[in-house]
Write a protein that holds these residues in place. Structure first.
Motif, PDB file in Angstrom:
ATOM      1  N   ASN A  51      -2.947  -2.709  -0.032  1.00  0.00           N
ATOM      2  CA  ASN A  51      -3.632  -2.595  -1.317  1.00  0.00           C
ATOM      3  C   ASN A  51      -2.897  -1.675  -2.276  1.00  0.00           C
ATOM      4  OD1 ASN A  51      -6.309  -4.084  -0.743  1.00  0.00           O
ATOM      5  ND2 ASN A  51      -6.148  -2.666   0.977  1.00  0.00           N
ATOM      6  N   SER A  52      -2.306  -0.626  -1.742  1.00  0.00           N
ATOM      7  CA  SER A  52      -1.541   0.293  -2.577  1.00  0.00           C
ATOM      8  C   SER A  52      -0.167  -0.256  -2.922  1.00  0.00           C
ATOM      9  CB  SER A  52      -1.381   1.636  -1.856  1.00  0.00           C
ATOM     10  OG  SER A  52      -2.639   2.225  -1.600  1.00  0.00           O
ATOM     11  N   ALA A  53       0.366  -1.115  -2.063  1.00  0.00           N
ATOM     12  CA  ALA A  53       1.698  -1.689  -2.272  1.00  0.00           C
ATOM     13  C   ALA A  53       1.620  -3.183  -2.008  1.00  0.00           C
ATOM     14  CB  ALA A  53       2.712  -1.026  -1.351  1.00  0.00           C
ATOM     15  N   PRO A  54       1.081  -3.957  -2.959  1.00  0.00           N
ATOM     16  CA  PRO A  54       0.819  -5.377  -2.725  1.00  0.00           C
ATOM     17  C   PRO A  54       2.018  -6.288  -2.925  1.00  0.00           C
ATOM     18  CG  PRO A  54       0.032  -4.753  -4.894  1.00  0.00           C
ATOM     19  CD  PRO A  54       0.552  -3.494  -4.259  1.00  0.00           C
ATOM     20  N   GLY A  56       4.738  -6.876  -1.162  1.00  0.00           N
ATOM     21  CA  GLY A  56       5.506  -7.378  -0.025  1.00  0.00           C
ATOM     22  C   GLY A  56       6.172  -6.275   0.776  1.00  0.00           C
ATOM     23  N   ILE A  57       7.068  -6.666   1.699  1.00  0.00           N
ATOM     24  CA  ILE A  57       7.579  -5.719   2.681  1.00  0.00           C
ATOM     25  C   ILE A  57       8.413  -4.600   2.050  1.00  0.00           C
ATOM     26  CG2 ILE A  57       7.448  -7.293   4.643  1.00  0.00           C
ATOM     27  CD1 ILE A  57      10.332  -7.979   4.306  1.00  0.00           C
ATOM     28  N   VAL A  58       9.211  -4.912   1.044  1.00  0.00           N
ATOM     29  CA  VAL A  58      10.023  -3.865   0.413  1.00  0.00           C
ATOM     30  C   VAL A  58       9.122  -2.890  -0.334  1.00  0.00           C
ATOM     31  CG1 VAL A  58      11.782  -3.396  -1.339  1.00  0.00           C
ATOM     32  CG2 VAL A  58      12.096  -5.285   0.269  1.00  0.00           C
ATOM     33  N   ASP A  59       8.131  -3.414  -1.043  1.00  0.00           N
ATOM     34  CA  ASP A  59       7.190  -2.566  -1.766  1.00  0.00           C
ATOM     35  C   ASP A  59       6.456  -1.637  -0.805  1.00  0.00           C
ATOM     36  OD1 ASP A  59       5.876  -1.648  -4.045  1.00  0.00           O
ATOM     37  OD2 ASP A  59       4.267  -3.129  -3.895  1.00  0.00           O
ATOM     38  N   GLU A  60       6.019  -2.178   0.328  1.00  0.00           N
ATOM     39  CA  GLU A  60       5.319  -1.347   1.312  1.00  0.00           C
ATOM     40  C   GLU A  60       6.233  -0.265   1.876  1.00  0.00           C
ATOM     41  OE1 GLU A  60       2.102  -2.446   4.031  1.00  0.00           O
ATOM     42  OE2 GLU A  60       2.727  -4.524   3.686  1.00  0.00           O
ATOM     43  N   LEU A  61       7.476  -0.611   2.165  1.00  0.00           N
ATOM     44  CA  LEU A  61       8.402   0.379   2.700  1.00  0.00           C
ATOM     45  C   LEU A  61       8.655   1.499   1.694  1.00  0.00           C
ATOM     46  CD1 LEU A  61      10.972  -1.856   4.593  1.00  0.00           C
ATOM     47  CD2 LEU A  61       9.445  -0.164   5.610  1.00  0.00           C
ATOM     48  N   LYS A  62       8.826   1.144   0.434  1.00  0.00           N
ATOM     49  CA  LYS A  62       9.032   2.165  -0.594  1.00  0.00           C
ATOM     50  C   LYS A  62       7.797   3.057  -0.727  1.00  0.00           C
ATOM     51  CE  LYS A  62      12.424  -0.351  -3.399  1.00  0.00           C
ATOM     52  NZ  LYS A  62      12.683  -1.007  -4.708  1.00  0.00           N
ATOM     53  N   PHE A  63       6.624   2.439  -0.647  1.00  0.00           N
ATOM     54  CA  PHE A  63       5.388   3.218  -0.712  1.00  0.00           C
ATOM     55  C   PHE A  63       5.296   4.183   0.468  1.00  0.00           C
ATOM     56  CE2 PHE A  63       0.944   3.922   0.366  1.00  0.00           C
ATOM     57  CZ  PHE A  63       0.433   4.369  -0.851  1.00  0.00           C
ATOM     58  N   GLY A 282      -6.013   0.505  13.125  1.00  0.00           N
ATOM     59  CA  GLY A 282      -6.464  -0.005  11.843  1.00  0.00           C
ATOM     60  C   GLY A 282      -6.897   1.114  10.915  1.00  0.00           C
ATOM     61  N   ASN A 283      -7.285   0.744   9.709  1.00  0.00           N
ATOM     62  CA  ASN A 283      -7.795   1.699   8.732  1.00  0.00           C
ATOM     63  C   ASN A 283      -9.314   1.774   8.857  1.00  0.00           C
ATOM     64  OD1 ASN A 283      -5.139   1.234   8.019  1.00  0.00           O
ATOM     65  ND2 ASN A 283      -5.535   1.155   5.821  1.00  0.00           N
ATOM     66  N   ALA A 284      -9.849   2.986   8.862  1.00  0.00           N
ATOM     67  CA  ALA A 284     -11.288   3.148   9.024  1.00  0.00           C
ATOM     68  C   ALA A 284     -12.054   2.624   7.820  1.00  0.00           C
ATOM     69  CB  ALA A 284     -11.624   4.621   9.267  1.00  0.00           C
ATOM     70  N   LEU A 285     -11.479   2.753   6.625  1.00  0.00           N
ATOM     71  CA  LEU A 285     -12.144   2.346   5.389  1.00  0.00           C
ATOM     72  C   LEU A 285     -11.290   1.311   4.668  1.00  0.00           C
ATOM     73  CD1 LEU A 285     -13.257   5.885   4.141  1.00  0.00           C
ATOM     74  CD2 LEU A 285     -14.675   4.177   5.312  1.00  0.00           C
ATOM     75  N   PRO A 286     -11.890   0.407   3.911  1.00  0.00           N
ATOM     76  CA  PRO A 286     -11.131  -0.645   3.239  1.00  0.00           C
ATOM     77  C   PRO A 286     -10.505  -0.183   1.929  1.00  0.00           C
ATOM     78  CG  PRO A 286     -13.464  -0.908   2.785  1.00  0.00           C
ATOM     79  CD  PRO A 286     -13.348   0.245   3.748  1.00  0.00           C
ATOM     80  N   GLY A 287      -9.569  -0.994   1.419  1.00  0.00           N
ATOM     81  CA  GLY A 287      -9.042  -0.811   0.083  1.00  0.00           C
ATOM     82  C   GLY A 287      -8.129   0.380  -0.096  1.00  0.00           C
ATOM     83  N   VAL A 288      -7.811   0.650  -1.374  1.00  0.00           N
ATOM     84  CA  VAL A 288      -6.932   1.773  -1.706  1.00  0.00           C
ATOM     85  C   VAL A 288      -7.543   3.089  -1.255  1.00  0.00           C
ATOM     86  CG1 VAL A 288      -5.913   3.067  -3.621  1.00  0.00           C
ATOM     87  CG2 VAL A 288      -5.805   0.576  -3.627  1.00  0.00           C
ATOM     88  N   ASP A 289      -8.852   3.244  -1.415  1.00  0.00           N
ATOM     89  CA  ASP A 289      -9.493   4.497  -1.003  1.00  0.00           C
ATOM     90  C   ASP A 289      -9.347   4.725   0.500  1.00  0.00           C
ATOM     91  OD1 ASP A 289     -10.237   5.079  -3.571  1.00  0.00           O
ATOM     92  OD2 ASP A 289     -12.289   4.321  -3.373  1.00  0.00           O
ATOM     93  N   GLY A 290      -9.435   3.640   1.278  1.00  0.00           N
ATOM     94  CA  GLY A 290      -9.238   3.771   2.718  1.00  0.00           C
ATOM     95  C   GLY A 290      -7.820   4.165   3.067  1.00  0.00           C
ATOM     96  N   GLU A 291      -6.850   3.670   2.303  1.00  0.00           N
ATOM     97  CA  GLU A 291      -5.448   4.017   2.535  1.00  0.00           C
ATOM     98  C   GLU A 291      -5.180   5.475   2.162  1.00  0.00           C
ATOM     99  OE1 GLU A 291      -3.502   0.893   0.369  1.00  0.00           O
ATOM    100  OE2 GLU A 291      -4.276  -0.643   1.743  1.00  0.00           O
TER     101      GLU A 291
END
Length: 304
Positions: A51-54, A56-63, A282-291
């Motif tokens: 959710n914070s880095a939607p 793809g894989i490069v975006d997630e890695l940078k995040f 897993g993440n305990a809470l959903p969405g950006v707030d959970g992240e």
């Protein structure tokens, strides 16, 4: 210039990033900021910050890098395309991150069959080990997970153990020259799994006798199967090469269950462990707030 690139070029590395008190970086990095580097080498997996880095894989890695993480693990790496594997390897290198485990798996059935001693399953396992060496080269991996699979109820336990040891010896002959270590993971998912305890895994590693056959100590699974975490880690420490994290019950981030992760991490740090610690949950809470909550949970238990 991006901050992570500037620091990497200046050669300041984690010493500067880790000085959270001296440099007032936010705990959760925004678009043009970066958070302090974690002292312990926690490794997220793809999808954890989707959710914070939607993008793809490069975006997630940078995040992940901007949040202070230094490693990645990806169980399904073996099933990714060569192009994606090469892209992940390049991006990790550019970001100064390292690769944690992926899973050595081949076909649908071999993992549940190493206990049988059947040649067809041995052949598939060894073929997959060879393929895994090539994948490891592309992504810079040094560790790969192996799960022997289920009990064979038609064979005595000692015979099954011998069959597993023989398969792992053969696998080590392939992996050791390539500098790739298979880490055996005792699991708690169901009672039919052959490998369930740290001392059992320790015995098998000793019998295989290769630096390419060690223990993956998943704290979540071991809390469920045997508890007494610190004492058992102490007894089997010489064979532990990789650690995974997940609180129990629930298999979410530290602080959501019963495990005293601050004390467990103090023990691991006291042993001088510099390896990867996979965030296998897993993440305990959903969405950006959970992240955001997940990252904050790791800030609370990190020893930095």
């Amino acid at each position: 210039m991006e901050r992570r690139g500037f620091i990497k070029r200046m050669g300041l590395g984690s010493a500067v990033l880790g000085a959270a008190g001296a440099m007032n970086f936010p705990a959760f990095a925004g678009e043009n900021a970066a958070a302090p580097t974690f002292k312990m080498d926690f490794a997220p997996h793809f999808g954890m910050f989707k959710n914070s880095a939607p993008g793809g894989i490069v975006d997630e890695l940078k995040f992940m890098a901007d949040q202070g993480f230094r490693s990645l693990e990806d169980n399904g790496m073996l099933k990714r395309s060569v192009a994606d594997q090469e892209l992940i390897g390049k991006t990790l290198n550019d970001l100064g991150m390292r690769m944690g485990v992926f899973v050595i798996e081949g076909g649908d059935n071999w993992k549940v069959s190493l206990t049988t001693g059947k040649q067809e399953f041995m052949d598939t396992f060894l073929k997959t080990c060879k393929e895994s060496v090539e994948v490891a080269k592309r992504v810079g991996a040094k560790w790969a997970t192996v799960v022997p699979g289920y009990f064979d109820r038609t064979l005595p336990m000692g015979v099954q153990t011998g069959n597993v040891i023989e398969a792992l010896k053969r696998g080590s002959e392939i992996l050791e020259p390539a500098g790739l270590t298979m880490v055996l993971e005792p699991l708690s998912d169901n009672p039919d799994l052959f490998l369930r305890h740290a001392d059992q895994t320790y015995m098998i590693c000793k019998a295989v006798g290769s630096p390419s056959c060690k223990i993956l100590y998943d704290i979540y699974h071991m809390q469920r199967n045997e508890g007494n975490l610190i004492a058992m880690m102490e007894k089997t420490w010489s064979e532990i090469a990789y650690v995974q994290i997940g609180d129990n019950p629930g298999r979410k981030e530290p602080g959501t269950g019963e495990i005293n992760y601050k004390n467990v991490f103090k023990f691991i740090d006291s042993k001088g462990f510099k390896g990867v610690m996979g965030m296998e949950h897993g993440n305990a809470l959903p969405g950006v707030d959970g992240e955001k909550a997940l990252i904050e949970a790791y800030r609370k238990v990190d020893l930095g």
